[in-house]
Each structure stands twice: as C-alpha cells, then as structure tokens.
Design a protein around this motif. Structure first.
Motif, PDB file in Angstrom:
ATOM      1  N   LEU A 250      16.302 -50.299 -64.217  1.00 24.40           N
ATOM      2  CA  LEU A 250      17.657 -50.742 -64.526  1.00 24.40           C
ATOM      3  C   LEU A 250      17.651 -51.930 -65.493  1.00 24.40           C
ATOM      4  O   LEU A 250      18.484 -52.021 -66.393  1.00 24.40           O
ATOM      5  CB  LEU A 250      18.386 -51.142 -63.240  1.00 24.40           C
ATOM      6  N   GLU A 251      16.718 -52.830 -65.303  1.00 26.21           N
ATOM      7  CA  GLU A 251      16.671 -54.056 -66.089  1.00 26.21           C
ATOM      8  C   GLU A 251      16.344 -53.784 -67.555  1.00 26.21           C
ATOM      9  O   GLU A 251      16.824 -54.489 -68.451  1.00 26.21           O
ATOM     10  CB  GLU A 251      15.635 -55.019 -65.497  1.00 26.21           C
ATOM     11  N   ASP A 252      15.532 -52.764 -67.829  1.00 26.62           N
ATOM     12  CA  ASP A 252      15.174 -52.453 -69.214  1.00 26.62           C
ATOM     13  C   ASP A 252      16.413 -52.230 -70.077  1.00 26.62           C
ATOM     14  O   ASP A 252      16.527 -52.784 -71.172  1.00 26.62           O
ATOM     15  CB  ASP A 252      14.276 -51.212 -69.260  1.00 26.62           C
ATOM     16  N   GLU A 253      17.330 -51.403 -69.590  1.00 22.35           N
ATOM     17  CA  GLU A 253      18.535 -51.114 -70.377  1.00 22.35           C
ATOM     18  C   GLU A 253      19.468 -52.326 -70.424  1.00 22.35           C
ATOM     19  O   GLU A 253      20.030 -52.645 -71.477  1.00 22.35           O
ATOM     20  CB  GLU A 253      19.273 -49.915 -69.770  1.00 22.35           C
ATOM     21  N   ARG A 254      19.644 -53.008 -69.290  1.00 22.20           N
ATOM     22  CA  ARG A 254      20.532 -54.176 -69.263  1.00 22.20           C
ATOM     23  C   ARG A 254      20.057 -55.247 -70.240  1.00 22.20           C
ATOM     24  O   ARG A 254      20.839 -55.799 -71.016  1.00 22.20           O
ATOM     25  CB  ARG A 254      20.585 -54.746 -67.844  1.00 22.20           C
ATOM     26  N   MET A 255      18.756 -55.488 -70.221  1.00 22.15           N
ATOM     27  CA  MET A 255      18.209 -56.535 -71.077  1.00 22.15           C
ATOM     28  C   MET A 255      18.279 -56.134 -72.557  1.00 22.15           C
ATOM     29  O   MET A 255      18.592 -56.957 -73.429  1.00 22.15           O
ATOM     30  CB  MET A 255      16.767 -56.812 -70.643  1.00 22.15           C
ATOM     31  N   GLU A 256      17.998 -54.856 -72.877  1.00 22.42           N
ATOM     32  CA  GLU A 256      18.050 -54.423 -74.268  1.00 22.42           C
ATOM     33  C   GLU A 256      19.467 -54.558 -74.837  1.00 22.42           C
ATOM     34  O   GLU A 256      19.649 -54.872 -76.015  1.00 22.42           O
ATOM     35  CB  GLU A 256      17.565 -52.979 -74.396  1.00 22.42           C
ATOM     36  N   ARG A 257      20.471 -54.308 -74.014  1.00 20.76           N
ATOM     37  CA  ARG A 257      21.846 -54.456 -74.487  1.00 20.76           C
ATOM     38  C   ARG A 257      22.149 -55.909 -74.853  1.00 20.76           C
ATOM     39  O   ARG A 257      22.851 -56.179 -75.837  1.00 20.76           O
ATOM     40  CB  ARG A 257      22.823 -53.967 -73.419  1.00 20.76           C
ATOM     41  N   LEU A 258      21.626 -56.830 -74.080  1.00 20.78           N
ATOM     42  CA  LEU A 258      21.828 -58.244 -74.404  1.00 20.78           C
ATOM     43  C   LEU A 258      21.087 -58.627 -75.675  1.00 20.78           C
ATOM     44  O   LEU A 258      21.582 -59.406 -76.488  1.00 20.78           O
ATOM     45  CB  LEU A 258      21.365 -59.107 -73.231  1.00 20.78           C
ATOM     46  N   VAL A 259      19.889 -58.088 -75.864  1.00 18.54           N
ATOM     47  CA  VAL A 259      19.133 -58.363 -77.087  1.00 18.54           C
ATOM     48  C   VAL A 259      19.897 -57.829 -78.302  1.00 18.54           C
ATOM     49  O   VAL A 259      19.978 -58.484 -79.347  1.00 18.54           O
ATOM     50  CB  VAL A 259      17.726 -57.743 -76.999  1.00 18.54           C
ATOM     51  N   MET A 260      20.479 -56.636 -78.166  1.00 21.15           N
ATOM     52  CA  MET A 260      21.184 -56.041 -79.299  1.00 21.15           C
ATOM     53  C   MET A 260      22.474 -56.778 -79.621  1.00 21.15           C
ATOM     54  O   MET A 260      22.943 -56.730 -80.758  1.00 21.15           O
ATOM     55  CB  MET A 260      21.456 -54.561 -79.028  1.00 21.15           C
ATOM     56  N   ARG A 261      23.054 -57.450 -78.642  1.00 22.28           N
ATOM     57  CA  ARG A 261      24.208 -58.295 -78.953  1.00 22.28           C
ATOM     58  C   ARG A 261      23.804 -59.438 -79.881  1.00 22.28           C
ATOM     59  O   ARG A 261      24.563 -59.848 -80.753  1.00 22.28           O
ATOM     60  CB  ARG A 261      24.808 -58.869 -77.664  1.00 22.28           C
ATOM     61  N   ARG A 262      22.616 -59.935 -79.675  1.00 22.31           N
ATOM     62  CA  ARG A 262      22.145 -61.050 -80.491  1.00 22.31           C
ATOM     63  C   ARG A 262      21.546 -60.577 -81.809  1.00 22.31           C
ATOM     64  O   ARG A 262      21.657 -61.251 -82.835  1.00 22.31           O
ATOM     65  CB  ARG A 262      21.109 -61.844 -79.684  1.00 22.31           C
ATOM     66  N   PHE A 263      20.904 -59.400 -81.793  1.00 22.32           N
ATOM     67  CA  PHE A 263      20.273 -58.856 -82.993  1.00 22.32           C
ATOM     68  C   PHE A 263      20.728 -57.403 -83.172  1.00 22.32           C
ATOM     69  O   PHE A 263      20.012 -56.478 -82.764  1.00 22.32           O
ATOM     70  CB  PHE A 263      18.744 -58.923 -82.894  1.00 22.32           C
ATOM     71  N   PRO A 264      21.900 -57.153 -83.750  1.00 25.47           N
ATOM     72  CA  PRO A 264      22.393 -55.772 -83.894  1.00 25.47           C
ATOM     73  C   PRO A 264      21.456 -54.879 -84.678  1.00 25.47           C
ATOM     74  O   PRO A 264      21.455 -53.659 -84.492  1.00 25.47           O
ATOM     75  CB  PRO A 264      23.735 -55.964 -84.630  1.00 25.47           C
ATOM     76  N   GLU A 265      20.627 -55.450 -85.544  1.00 25.22           N
ATOM     77  CA  GLU A 265      19.732 -54.628 -86.354  1.00 25.22           C
ATOM     78  C   GLU A 265      18.636 -53.952 -85.530  1.00 25.22           C
ATOM     79  O   GLU A 265      17.932 -53.069 -86.036  1.00 25.22           O
ATOM     80  CB  GLU A 265      19.094 -55.476 -87.454  1.00 25.22           C
ATOM     81  N   LEU A 266      18.487 -54.343 -84.262  1.00 29.03           N
ATOM     82  CA  LEU A 266      17.473 -53.728 -83.404  1.00 29.03           C
ATOM     83  C   LEU A 266      17.986 -52.470 -82.697  1.00 29.03           C
ATOM     84  O   LEU A 266      17.207 -51.826 -81.989  1.00 29.03           O
ATOM     85  CB  LEU A 266      16.997 -54.730 -82.349  1.00 29.03           C
ATOM     86  N   CYS A 267      19.244 -52.113 -82.868  1.00 33.90           N
ATOM     87  CA  CYS A 267      19.786 -50.929 -82.179  1.00 33.90           C
ATOM     88  C   CYS A 267      18.985 -49.683 -82.525  1.00 33.90           C
ATOM     89  O   CYS A 267      18.587 -48.912 -81.643  1.00 33.90           O
ATOM     90  CB  CYS A 267      21.253 -50.730 -82.538  1.00 33.90           C
ATOM     91  N   ALA A 268      18.749 -49.460 -83.815  1.00 39.86           N
ATOM     92  CA  ALA A 268      18.011 -48.264 -84.229  1.00 39.86           C
ATOM     93  C   ALA A 268      16.570 -48.302 -83.727  1.00 39.86           C
ATOM     94  O   ALA A 268      16.008 -47.264 -83.357  1.00 39.86           O
ATOM     95  CB  ALA A 268      18.040 -48.144 -85.755  1.00 39.86           C
ATOM     96  N   ASP A 269      15.960 -49.478 -83.688  1.00 40.04           N
ATOM     97  CA  ASP A 269      14.571 -49.581 -83.219  1.00 40.04           C
ATOM     98  C   ASP A 269      14.456 -49.222 -81.740  1.00 40.04           C
ATOM     99  O   ASP A 269      13.530 -48.526 -81.323  1.00 40.04           O
ATOM    100  CB  ASP A 269      14.039 -50.998 -83.451  1.00 40.04           C
ATOM    101  N   PHE A 270      15.390 -49.688 -80.923  1.00 40.68           N
ATOM    102  CA  PHE A 270      15.365 -49.350 -79.498  1.00 40.68           C
ATOM    103  C   PHE A 270      15.647 -47.862 -79.273  1.00 40.68           C
ATOM    104  O   PHE A 270      15.092 -47.255 -78.358  1.00 40.68           O
ATOM    105  CB  PHE A 270      16.361 -50.216 -78.734  1.00 40.68           C
ATOM    106  N   ASP A 271      16.527 -47.269 -80.097  1.00 43.31           N
ATOM    107  CA  ASP A 271      16.743 -45.827 -79.995  1.00 43.31           C
ATOM    108  C   ASP A 271      15.457 -45.069 -80.316  1.00 43.31           C
ATOM    109  O   ASP A 271      15.104 -44.092 -79.646  1.00 43.31           O
ATOM    110  CB  ASP A 271      17.849 -45.393 -80.961  1.00 43.31           C
ATOM    111  N   PHE A 272      14.757 -45.518 -81.339  1.00 42.80           N
ATOM    112  CA  PHE A 272      13.485 -44.887 -81.719  1.00 42.80           C
ATOM    113  C   PHE A 272      12.469 -44.993 -80.586  1.00 42.80           C
ATOM    114  O   PHE A 272      11.827 -44.002 -80.218  1.00 42.80           O
ATOM    115  CB  PHE A 272      12.961 -45.562 -82.984  1.00 42.80           C
ATOM    116  N   LEU A 273      12.324 -46.175 -80.005  1.00 45.35           N
ATOM    117  CA  LEU A 273      11.356 -46.371 -78.929  1.00 45.35           C
ATOM    118  C   LEU A 273      11.707 -45.517 -77.710  1.00 45.35           C
ATOM    119  O   LEU A 273      10.834 -44.900 -77.097  1.00 45.35           O
ATOM    120  CB  LEU A 273      11.300 -47.851 -78.545  1.00 45.35           C
ATOM    121  N   GLY A 274      12.993 -45.477 -77.343  1.00 45.61           N
ATOM    122  CA  GLY A 274      13.397 -44.670 -76.203  1.00 45.61           C
ATOM    123  C   GLY A 274      13.122 -43.199 -76.402  1.00 45.61           C
ATOM    124  O   GLY A 274      12.650 -42.504 -75.488  1.00 45.61           O
ATOM    125  N   ASP A 275      13.379 -42.678 -77.611  1.00 39.90           N
ATOM    126  CA  ASP A 275      13.112 -41.269 -77.886  1.00 39.90           C
ATOM    127  C   ASP A 275      11.621 -40.973 -77.848  1.00 39.90           C
ATOM    128  O   ASP A 275      11.197 -39.910 -77.389  1.00 39.90           O
ATOM    129  CB  ASP A 275      13.683 -40.889 -79.255  1.00 39.90           C
TER     130      ASP A 275
END
Length: 530
Positions: free
Chosen positions: A115-140
């Motif tokens: 649960l924490e992985d997704e919650r924490m990544e959302r907070l990171v993406m609020r601070r660094f929106p450019e990481l959205c695509a990178d986290f999608d890539f890693l999850g896939d």
C-alpha cells in the motif's frame, strides 16, 4: 544540474563515476538527504534502503524490460537504463522522505509496503510531476515481466496499483473472491493510497481481517514486499528494506525501497495528490482537493504550467558575429588598429516560432462535477503556461452554442477570473466551438494548436458538420494542429475524434492532460524547426 552519463562500453556501467554520481544526486534531490551513501553490489532484489545505516543499495543487473506493453519505453538499452535508474532512485528517495517505519510482522509488513509504495509515489509525483512517466514505466516492467504472478486476493493489493490505470491489460481475481475484492478489499486499498502515513498500518490490519482464513495461513506471496534478509544486518530497532518484488529470470527481485525514519527531519505531507482510482474499466476523473479560487488553482497547476512554458517559449540560439568590411556595427578599436574589416555583423540568430493556443472546452450538462473541475484545472494550467511563455491563448466554451470566454490578448488577471467561473449546462455540439475557433486569425509568425476538452460522444450530424468545417477551412489553416482530450469514460467515443482529427487522447487526471499537451507541443516545435 544533473548530467546524463555517456556510454563507456569498456567499463561496467556501475563502475563508472558518472553513473554513480548520477544516481547519488537523483536520490539526494528526491529524499532531501545528503548523508546517504550509494552501493552497487549483487543483491537478491533490485534496490533497497537501510535508513538506520544511511545506505542506498542497488543491484547493477537492474530489471529486464518486456518487449511489449510497457508504457514510455525508450526502446534502447541506454534509455532504459537511465529511466530505470531515475525511477528506482526516486522511489527509494520517496520512501525516505514520506514513509514511516515498516511493521515487524512479516505479513503485515508485506501488505503495508504494498500500500505504501503507491501512496508514497503519488506524493513524490506531486513534487516532481516529470516522474509520472518514469513510475508508469517501472510499474509496467514489474507487472508485465517474463514471470507474471498469479493474482490472488492478497497479491492483488499490490498488483492493483499497477493495473488500476491499465484497462487494456487483463486483471482479475479468482471468481469466487471477486465480490469480496470489489466490496471490501479494493476500497481499503484505494483508501490507503490517499491516507496519511500514520494510518496505513491500520488499513493494512483491516485488510488482513477480511481476508479468508486460508489466505492468512499461506506463505508470503510470490510477488513480495520484503527485503530478503537485509534486516539481519541492522542493529537496534531494525527496519526491513521495503521492496516491490518482480521477477528476473528465475530469481525474485525488488524494485522499491525502505520506509525511512518518520520522526527525523519530518516534512509535512499532502496526501491529496490528483491520481487515478476506480474500477477495472476506465475510471472517471479522480477525487482531488476542490480549488475554485485562483490561488488554489495556481498552486495545483503551477508545476505543470512551468513545464509547458518551456516548450511554448524555448531559449533560442544566440546570434554569432563576424567581421565585415562595410556592414554591421562599426568598431572603433578595430578601425584605429587598421583592421581590414572594422564592422561586426550579427548572423545566425534562431528565434523559436511562437504558439497560439486555442482551447475549446465542453460545457454541456454531462461535464458537471468532477469532469468540469478537471477541465477548469486544465484550462487554468494552459492559461498560466501561456502567460509565463508570453504566448497567446483563446478559450472557447461550447454546448449547443459557443462563446469566447478568454480572448487571445486578454490580461492574465481577467482571464483567470473568467476560467474560475466556468459552469456546465446544455447539450454537446462540437461544431459550434470548432466554427468559432476556425473563424479566428493568427499572426503571420504564429503556430496554431487547437485543444479540445470534452467527455461527450458526438452525434452523427455534428461529426458531419465538423468534417465540412475542417474541409472548408483547411486551405486557410494549413498549420493548425488539433489535440482532442477525452475525459474519463469518453474513451468509448474516441472513434469519432479519430475520424475527424486523426487522434484521441483519453485522460483521467491533470498530469495526463499536461503530458498530452506537452507531447503535442514538442512534436510541433520539432516540425517547425525542420
């Protein structure tokens, strides 16, 4: 400034100082900690953090990227390595700054981390929106690898964070557990994604209580969230490194990190990041903080707007100077020296082509509520980006009629006041808005782009009218590009927009609108330079 390392095939990449510095600085940027050291060595997982010892551990083998289905795949070995390192280092840094302590109980700790992985990544993406695509890539990469796990009720608590925004990839729990998953487990999982870090443990306990008795007695799931023995090297109150396991060959691997110390240098977190939520079908716009005042919208959209402004107004190439006999600026110092060429002439200045943004917003009744909020945020983001880049923006609202909400040269303060007051009501007739947009004129040096934000399916008569308008105006708008942005379930009506404009972009959140517009502007910018 972070500089990408160059290829050096003669030396293993993780032994090159440039790569090690790149990972170290990335981690420091996200975690806001400079007292961690980075170690590359063979591990039973991909990455982990020992917060008590201030160590970031990385396996140089990284992860193997599946050939198909991975979003934002660079397609080459170098690009994949950069993206994997950027996403993994950012994930680990996010745990350090946003996560609390991991529970010691094995099963509870695994579920907490899922649960924490997704919650924490959302907070990171609020601070660094450019990481959205990178986290999608890693999850896939983790989910679609060569050894995909069987999704039981417990494993689904982790897999759902990758599957909830991928309706194109099958996801299903066993049929006999589907009702339990849909009505009890999944709501708790999604609640944890938006909860405060202190509440995640209790939500994990609540999920364990509703699991069938036989699942509680099983061994740890194959797609795990435990660091595999790393806790044995820690002294005093050990914190097991938190990871999200995938598969690499026949070996389990982990691609995420440890919960950092929650009490040391605490940073207030805001768990209301616009994200994605919902059912197996494509969900509508997610719940997000209601921001109707200009200051609230500005806070929500500023990061995305600044990223778009860089594309709207990129720095041009400065002019160079050359000596000339009779043209240019006279240089007295060269004249008294008896130089044959006492003038200096400027050559080669490259000024980027300015953009004229035209935005058509659907204000029909079906856009009420969350969809109108998402459209308002997108319009405010584009207005802010145009203001920062000194570009011109026209906003048109359409129902069964059309009206100009923001004129191209309207002052910034007045434009924001009008965008905040957008209201929905009426039917959907895109041809009205398209006609008004095509009626406008652009300056000779401007590149036009028309962005359409809507959620409604077009009637056949409206499609025919739009087609006739485009055919009639094509000779006069040869460079006009159209970007249709479809909100939520409107993916079902994408065929109409594909036939009309050759493109359709389903979105569910503001960051996806930003990425879609950014990609379109980047493409147009590249074409304008050729």
């Amino acid at each position: 400034m972070l500089t990408l390392p160059r290829q050096a095939p003669a030396v293993q990449w993780h032994r090159q100082p440039a790569w090690r510095t790149y990972v170290q600085e990335l981690f420091r940027l996200v975690s806001r900690r400079r007292d961690f050291t980075t170690e590359f060595r063979r591990l039973p997982f991909t990455a982990g953090v020992l917060p008590e010892q201030r160590r970031l551990l990385l396996d140089p083998a990284l992860l193997s990227v599946p050939p198909l289905g991975v979003r934002f795949d660079p397609g080459d070995e170098y690009g994949r390595r950069v993206t994997l390192l950027r996403s993994i280092a950012s994930h680990e840094g996010g745990h350090v700054i946003f996560s609390g302590r991991k529970p010691q109980e094995q099963r509870l700790g695994w579920l907490w981390n899922a649960l924490e992985d997704e919650r924490m990544e959302r907070l990171v993406m609020r601070r660094f929106p450019e990481l959205c695509a990178d986290f999608d890539f890693l999850g896939d990469v983790l989910w679609l690898g060569d050894h995909r796990p069987e999704v039981d009720l417990q494993t689904s608590c982790l897999v759902w964070r990758w599957a909830h925004d991928r309706p194109d990839v099958p996801f299903a729990v066993p049929l006999e557990l589907e009702v339990l998953w849909r009505e009890q487990v999944r709501p708790l999982v999604e609640e944890a994604w938006e909860a405060h870090r202190d509440d995640v443990v209790e939500i994990a306990r609540a999920i364990l209580k509703v699991l069938p008795e036989e699942l509680r007695e099983e061994a740890e799931p194959g797609l795990g969230a435990d660091g595999g023995g790393m806790s044995g090297v820690q002294r005093e109150e050990p914190q097991q490194p938190v990871c999200t396991k995938g598969k690499r060959g026949n070996e389990e691997t982990a691609a995420s990190g440890s919960g950092g110390p929650g009490s040391e240098n605490p940073i207030p977190e805001d768990s209301s990041r616009p994200g994605t939520s919902g059912a197996g079908e494509l969900p509508g716009p997610p719940p997000a903080p209601v921001a109707t005042a200009p200051d609230g919208l500005l806070l929500l959209t500023e990061g995305h707007a600044r990223r778009l402004a860089v594309v709207l107004a990129p720095p041009g190439r400065p002019a160079r100077q050359e000596a000339h006999r009779s043209r240019g600026r006279f240089r007295y110092d060269r004249h008294v020296q008896g130089a044959e060429r006492p003038f200096r002439r400027r050559l080669g200045e490259d000024r980027p082509v300015p953009f004229l943004l035209r935005l058509c917003v659907d204000l029909s009744t079906s856009m009420s509520g969350e969809r109108l909020r998402a459209a308002r945020e997108a319009a405010f983001m584009l207005a802010r980006a145009a203001h920062l880049a000194r570009s011109r923006l026209q906003v048109i609202g359409f129902t069964t009629s059309a009206r100009e909400i923001v004129a191209p040269d309207l002052p910034w303060q007045e434009a924001t006041a009008r965008l905040v007051g957008l209201e929905a009501g009426g039917g959907t007739q895109l041809s009205r808005g398209l006609e008004l947009a095509l009626r406008g004129y652009a300056r000779p040096d401007e590149q036009e782009i028309l962005i359409v934000i809507t959620d409604g399916e077009l009637l056949p008569a409206d499609v025919r009218t739009c087609g006739l308008l485009l055919d009639d105006q094509r000779p006069y708008h040869r460079t006009l590009a159209v970007v249709p942005i479809l909100i939520g379930e409107s993916v079902q009506s994408a065929s109409s927009y594909l036939d009309l404009f050759g493109a359709a972009h389903p979105v569910m959140a503001l960051d996806e609108v930003s990425r879609t517009v950014h990609a379109a502007l980047t493409t147009l910018r590249a074409r304008s330079r050729t």
